[in-house]
Design a protein around this motif. Structure first.
Motif, short mmCIF file in Angstrom:
data_model
loop_
_atom_site.label_atom_id
_atom_site.label_comp_id
_atom_site.label_asym_id
_atom_site.label_seq_id
_atom_site.Cartn_x
_atom_site.Cartn_y
_atom_site.Cartn_z
N GLY A 7 0.83 -1.20 0.00
CA GLY A 7 0.00 0.00 0.00
C GLY A 7 0.86 1.25 0.00
N ALA A 8 1.43 1.57 -1.16
CA ALA A 8 2.39 2.67 -1.24
C ALA A 8 1.68 4.01 -1.44
CB ALA A 8 3.37 2.42 -2.38
N ALA A 30 1.50 -1.20 -5.33
CA ALA A 30 0.53 -0.16 -5.69
C ALA A 30 -0.28 -0.65 -6.88
CB ALA A 30 1.25 1.15 -6.02
N ARG A 31 -1.35 0.10 -7.18
CA ARG A 31 -2.22 -0.27 -8.29
C ARG A 31 -2.60 0.96 -9.11
NH1 ARG A 31 -6.55 -4.59 -5.59
NH2 ARG A 31 -5.00 -6.19 -5.05
N VAL A 58 8.28 -1.97 -8.31
CA VAL A 58 6.86 -1.75 -8.05
C VAL A 58 6.09 -2.96 -8.55
CG1 VAL A 58 4.86 -0.27 -8.49
CG2 VAL A 58 7.15 0.74 -8.29
N VAL A 59 5.21 -3.52 -7.72
CA VAL A 59 4.36 -4.64 -8.12
C VAL A 59 2.94 -4.34 -7.69
CG1 VAL A 59 6.26 -6.29 -7.89
CG2 VAL A 59 4.69 -5.95 -5.96
N SER A 60 2.00 -5.05 -8.28
CA SER A 60 0.60 -4.89 -7.88
C SER A 60 0.13 -6.02 -6.98
CB SER A 60 -0.30 -4.81 -9.12
OG SER A 60 -0.19 -6.00 -9.90
N GLY A 61 0.92 -7.09 -6.86
CA GLY A 61 0.55 -8.21 -6.01
C GLY A 61 1.68 -9.20 -5.90
N PRO A 62 1.53 -10.21 -5.04
CA PRO A 62 2.62 -11.16 -4.80
C PRO A 62 3.00 -11.99 -6.00
CG PRO A 62 0.59 -11.85 -3.69
CD PRO A 62 0.36 -10.47 -4.18
N ALA A 63 2.08 -12.24 -6.92
CA ALA A 63 2.40 -13.07 -8.08
C ALA A 63 3.54 -12.49 -8.90
CB ALA A 63 1.16 -13.26 -8.96
#
Length: 333
Positions: A7-8, A30-31, A58-63
């Motif tokens: 949650g950046a 972040a998204r 930067v990633v949107s999720g663990p995958a």
């Protein structure tokens, strides 16, 4: 250790940027437009000593990370209303060597209020609470400001169930190196309950605006009185004003700004949700469990939720009207 900032937003990006600047391994989660801006242009973070651009992954999720590392530390910086989804997504992520994040990795909860730790403890084996004193502002996608000085913020740290350990001390040392005060305390939830008292005014600020007025201070005082009565009935301890002043005075000097706090920013960004259920709503919950009337907090919770749900502009209600609603509710109790 690698810090994964889940949650950046304003708080998360400030901590992530400062940790990056001091040489630590950081991943920002972040998204949407914010994630796109962070990937394209980096994080532009303004603090009291200037503006710098940081470029952590930067990633949107663990995958997108693949297997997590055994030395990963999860910093949960989404607001409480978004915590369950984040905890579930990251808790199920696999860790190299076997097991899941919920089984093997620590999660640090940096939310206002006191519910996130309880949500995390249902899922994660190792949970820390963090009492966050970090005035910061999400200005636009990829751009965050945190102007306090000489410290950027103060983050009290401790095990959510009580006590401290070596990991808390290590994280504290990294945060201190990065420009924060980070006291390790055995009773972090006592500090978080104290901060909750001040956060009861978030709904007032969000609905009536950030400019100080005597009528706003008076309504907040009524909400705090209800909260203290509920705490007393529930046997909940909280840090004193003197303890908080000793920890913060002269260490996090905040310049005068007209922008509002976290709840105001939620409305300004049109997120469609607000944290009032876990701030004023926490007091309503305690009141109902322990027979303490909390009409002012219930009105503030309800008003903030209407603003979020209907997309009303922050600050578009008069304090006179909000106080009148509180007076009507109090008269019915």
């Amino acid at each position: 250790m690698r810090y994964i900032i889940i949650g950046a937003g304003a708080v998360g990006a400030t901590i992530g940027g400062r940790l990056t600047e001091s040489g630590h391994d950081v991943v920002l989660v972040a998204r949407g437009a914010h994630a796109a801006a962070l990937r394209a242009e980096g994080l532009r973070l303004t603090t009291a000593d200037g503006t710098r651009t940081h470029r952590p992954p930067v990633v949107s999720g663990p995958a997108e990370l693949g297997e997590l590392r055994p030395d990963d530390v999860l910093l949960l910086t989404v607001k409480t209303q978004d915590a369950i989804a984040a905890l579930d997504a990251w808790g199920d992520a696999e860790v190299a060597g076997g097991g899941t994040a919920a089984q093997r990795l620590p999660v640090f909860c940096l939310q206002n209020g006191v519910e996130a730790e309880r949500l995390a403890l249902r899922r994660f084996g190792t949970v820390y609470g963090v009492c966050v004193w970090l005035p910061s502002t999400f200005l636009e996608p990829g751009v965050v400001s945190a102007l306090c000085e000489p410290l950027t913020g103060i983050l009290h740290i401790g095990l959510a169930a009580g006590g401290t350990d070596a990991r808390a001390e290590r994280v504290s040392a990294d945060l201190v190196k990065s420009g924060f005060g980070a006291p390790v305390v055995p009773d972090v939830m006592r500090w978080k309950h104290a901060k909750l008292l001040g956060n009861l005014g978030n709904a007032i600020q969000a609905t009536t605006g950030p400019a100080p007025e005597p009528a706003k201070a008076a309504l907040l005082l009524r909400a705090i009185r209800e909260a203290k009565a509920a705490f007393a009935a529930a046997g909940i301890a909280y840090a004193t004003d003197e303890e908080q002043s000793a920890a913060r005075d002269g260490r996090v000097n905040q310049p005068a700004v007209l922008r509002g706090g976290s709840s105001w920013q939620s409305l300004a960004r049109g997120t469609g949700s607000i944290e009032a259920d876990y701030l004023n709503g926490e007091i309503c919950l305690l009141g109902r469990l322990h027979g303490v009337p909390t009409p002012v907090n219930d009105v503030l919770r309800h008003a903030a939720n209407i603003f979020a749900r209907e997309g009303l502009p922050p600050g578009s209600m008069s304090i006179t009207d909000l106080t009148a609603l509180a007076d009507e509710a109090a008269a019915r109790t």
